[in-house]
Design a protein around this motif. Structure first.
Motif, PDB file in Angstrom:
ATOM      1  N   HIS A 101     -21.671 -35.220  27.438  1.00  0.00           N
ATOM      2  CA  HIS A 101     -21.244 -36.857  27.339  1.00  0.00           C
ATOM      3  C   HIS A 101     -22.617 -37.118  26.697  1.00  0.00           C
ATOM      4  O   HIS A 101     -23.720 -36.343  26.623  1.00  0.00           O
ATOM      5  CB  HIS A 101     -21.527 -37.303  28.672  1.00  0.00           C
ATOM      6  CG  HIS A 101     -21.175 -38.699  28.876  1.00  0.00           C
ATOM      7  ND1 HIS A 101     -22.300 -39.472  28.674  1.00  0.00           N
ATOM      8  CD2 HIS A 101     -20.204 -39.571  28.924  1.00  0.00           C
ATOM      9  CE1 HIS A 101     -21.872 -40.848  28.776  1.00  0.00           C
ATOM     10  NE2 HIS A 101     -20.657 -40.958  28.953  1.00  0.00           N
ATOM     11  N   PRO A 102     -22.336 -38.204  25.889  1.00  0.00           N
ATOM     12  CA  PRO A 102     -23.819 -38.434  25.070  1.00  0.00           C
ATOM     13  C   PRO A 102     -25.202 -38.650  25.900  1.00  0.00           C
ATOM     14  O   PRO A 102     -25.994 -38.138  25.345  1.00  0.00           O
ATOM     15  CB  PRO A 102     -23.228 -39.860  24.624  1.00  0.00           C
ATOM     16  CG  PRO A 102     -21.991 -39.741  24.523  1.00  0.00           C
ATOM     17  CD  PRO A 102     -21.508 -38.972  25.625  1.00  0.00           C
ATOM     18  N   ALA A 103     -24.985 -39.090  27.240  1.00  0.00           N
ATOM     19  CA  ALA A 103     -26.191 -39.428  28.010  1.00  0.00           C
ATOM     20  C   ALA A 103     -26.831 -38.012  28.451  1.00  0.00           C
ATOM     21  O   ALA A 103     -27.987 -37.910  28.346  1.00  0.00           O
ATOM     22  CB  ALA A 103     -25.894 -40.135  29.393  1.00  0.00           C
ATOM     23  N   VAL A 104     -26.024 -36.937  28.688  1.00  0.00           N
ATOM     24  CA  VAL A 104     -26.363 -35.521  28.937  1.00  0.00           C
ATOM     25  C   VAL A 104     -26.972 -34.985  27.772  1.00  0.00           C
ATOM     26  O   VAL A 104     -28.075 -34.480  27.650  1.00  0.00           O
ATOM     27  CB  VAL A 104     -25.115 -34.869  29.447  1.00  0.00           C
ATOM     28  CG1 VAL A 104     -25.746 -33.251  29.723  1.00  0.00           C
ATOM     29  CG2 VAL A 104     -24.881 -35.404  30.857  1.00  0.00           C
ATOM     30  N   GLU A 107     -30.402 -36.579  27.101  1.00  0.00           N
ATOM     31  CA  GLU A 107     -31.349 -36.170  27.876  1.00  0.00           C
ATOM     32  C   GLU A 107     -31.857 -34.468  27.449  1.00  0.00           C
ATOM     33  O   GLU A 107     -33.041 -34.325  27.703  1.00  0.00           O
ATOM     34  CB  GLU A 107     -30.894 -36.275  29.206  1.00  0.00           C
ATOM     35  CG  GLU A 107     -32.036 -35.805  30.537  1.00  0.00           C
ATOM     36  CD  GLU A 107     -33.225 -36.524  30.325  1.00  0.00           C
ATOM     37  OE1 GLU A 107     -34.311 -35.965  30.807  1.00  0.00           O
ATOM     38  OE2 GLU A 107     -33.092 -37.567  29.661  1.00  0.00           O
ATOM     39  N   ARG A 108     -31.038 -33.549  26.913  1.00  0.00           N
ATOM     40  CA  ARG A 108     -31.287 -32.402  26.809  1.00  0.00           C
ATOM     41  C   ARG A 108     -32.058 -32.384  25.340  1.00  0.00           C
ATOM     42  O   ARG A 108     -33.190 -31.799  25.202  1.00  0.00           O
ATOM     43  CB  ARG A 108     -30.004 -31.506  26.586  1.00  0.00           C
ATOM     44  CG  ARG A 108     -29.477 -31.159  28.006  1.00  0.00           C
ATOM     45  CD  ARG A 108     -28.082 -30.488  28.018  1.00  0.00           C
ATOM     46  NE  ARG A 108     -27.802 -30.152  29.278  1.00  0.00           N
ATOM     47  CZ  ARG A 108     -26.829 -29.557  29.690  1.00  0.00           C
ATOM     48  NH1 ARG A 108     -25.764 -29.592  28.909  1.00  0.00           N
ATOM     49  NH2 ARG A 108     -26.566 -29.337  31.114  1.00  0.00           N
ATOM     50  N   CYS A 109     -31.763 -33.388  24.451  1.00  0.00           N
ATOM     51  CA  CYS A 109     -32.480 -33.528  23.263  1.00  0.00           C
ATOM     52  C   CYS A 109     -33.886 -33.880  23.503  1.00  0.00           C
ATOM     53  O   CYS A 109     -34.924 -33.445  23.292  1.00  0.00           O
ATOM     54  CB  CYS A 109     -31.653 -34.471  22.415  1.00  0.00           C
ATOM     55  SG  CYS A 109     -32.583 -34.955  20.698  1.00  0.00           S
ATOM     56  N   ARG A 110     -34.097 -34.766  24.522  1.00  0.00           N
ATOM     57  CA  ARG A 110     -35.296 -35.456  25.067  1.00  0.00           C
ATOM     58  C   ARG A 110     -36.203 -34.140  25.635  1.00  0.00           C
ATOM     59  O   ARG A 110     -37.311 -34.278  25.211  1.00  0.00           O
ATOM     60  CB  ARG A 110     -35.189 -36.447  26.024  1.00  0.00           C
ATOM     61  CG  ARG A 110     -36.588 -37.294  26.094  1.00  0.00           C
ATOM     62  CD  ARG A 110     -36.384 -38.095  27.379  1.00  0.00           C
ATOM     63  NE  ARG A 110     -36.084 -37.300  28.802  1.00  0.00           N
ATOM     64  CZ  ARG A 110     -36.990 -36.497  29.461  1.00  0.00           C
ATOM     65  NH1 ARG A 110     -38.334 -36.458  29.071  1.00  0.00           N
ATOM     66  NH2 ARG A 110     -36.573 -35.710  30.492  1.00  0.00           N
ATOM     67  N   LEU A 111     -35.441 -33.446  26.410  1.00  0.00           N
ATOM     68  CA  LEU A 111     -36.226 -32.369  26.842  1.00  0.00           C
ATOM     69  C   LEU A 111     -36.918 -31.277  25.975  1.00  0.00           C
ATOM     70  O   LEU A 111     -37.898 -31.058  25.937  1.00  0.00           O
ATOM     71  CB  LEU A 111     -35.388 -31.646  28.108  1.00  0.00           C
ATOM     72  CG  LEU A 111     -35.863 -30.182  28.616  1.00  0.00           C
ATOM     73  CD1 LEU A 111     -36.879 -30.644  29.439  1.00  0.00           C
ATOM     74  CD2 LEU A 111     -34.594 -29.506  29.239  1.00  0.00           C
ATOM     75  N   VAL A 112     -36.102 -31.281  24.765  1.00  0.00           N
ATOM     76  CA  VAL A 112     -36.547 -30.329  23.823  1.00  0.00           C
ATOM     77  C   VAL A 112     -37.679 -30.813  23.119  1.00  0.00           C
ATOM     78  O   VAL A 112     -38.468 -30.007  22.802  1.00  0.00           O
ATOM     79  CB  VAL A 112     -35.278 -29.725  22.902  1.00  0.00           C
ATOM     80  CG1 VAL A 112     -35.955 -29.021  21.636  1.00  0.00           C
ATOM     81  CG2 VAL A 112     -34.142 -29.073  23.508  1.00  0.00           C
ATOM     82  N   PHE A 113     -37.402 -32.281  22.731  1.00  0.00           N
ATOM     83  CA  PHE A 113     -38.552 -32.674  22.016  1.00  0.00           C
ATOM     84  C   PHE A 113     -39.849 -32.708  22.794  1.00  0.00           C
ATOM     85  O   PHE A 113     -40.916 -32.783  22.469  1.00  0.00           O
ATOM     86  CB  PHE A 113     -38.199 -34.335  21.833  1.00  0.00           C
ATOM     87  CG  PHE A 113     -37.607 -34.348  20.205  1.00  0.00           C
ATOM     88  CD1 PHE A 113     -38.458 -34.020  19.040  1.00  0.00           C
ATOM     89  CD2 PHE A 113     -36.268 -34.730  20.098  1.00  0.00           C
ATOM     90  CE1 PHE A 113     -37.946 -34.285  17.914  1.00  0.00           C
ATOM     91  CE2 PHE A 113     -35.602 -34.903  18.854  1.00  0.00           C
ATOM     92  CZ  PHE A 113     -36.468 -34.461  17.785  1.00  0.00           C
TER      93      PHE A 113
END
Length: 126
Positions: A101-104, A107-113
């Motif tokens: 889902h776009p929100a998930v 959030e995973r993109c944010r975690l990597v950044f």
């Protein structure tokens, strides 16, 4: 939100989430933890581990390395602090056969950044 989730699951299928198939997270955070280690492994900064065994298995690496590599390249090569969620979801479809889902995915993109920013800061903090 429920209707958005139904529409998103019809647009891009979501994998089955059971502990036996190895795909689902089941809310235990294992995927996110492995994303942190994969991010560390793919970043140009050296990673020193005490364990002789790899932090992530080959199957996880095969499924998620494209997702993480896009963000690592954006961070170190292009000096970007964000990445298109739709592009990341397309990478998921190409490598995994489904998209979060776009929100998930966001959030995973944010975690990597955030992992990259805490291990190799490039942007000034406020």
């Amino acid at each position: 939100l429920a209707s958005e989730l139904r529409e998103a699951s019809q647009e891009m299928p979501v994998p089955a989430t059971s502990a036996s198939d190895g795909w689902g997270d089941l809310g235990d955070g294992l995927t996110e933890l492995q994303l942190v280690w994969l991010t560390r492994a793919l970043s140009p900064k050296p990673v020193r581990r005490w364990s002789p065994s790899p932090a992530v298995d080959e199957a996880f690496d095969a499924r998620w390395s494209g997702f993480v590599q896009l963000i690592v390249e954006a961070y170190f090569v292009r000096r970007m602090a964000w990445y298109s969620i739709e592009r990341l979801r397309l990478e998921q479809v190409a490598s995994q056969g489904f998209a979060d889902h776009p929100a998930v995915a966001a959030e995973r993109c944010r975690l990597v950044f955030e992992t990259l920013n805490s291990t190799a800061p490039q942007f000034p903090s406020r």
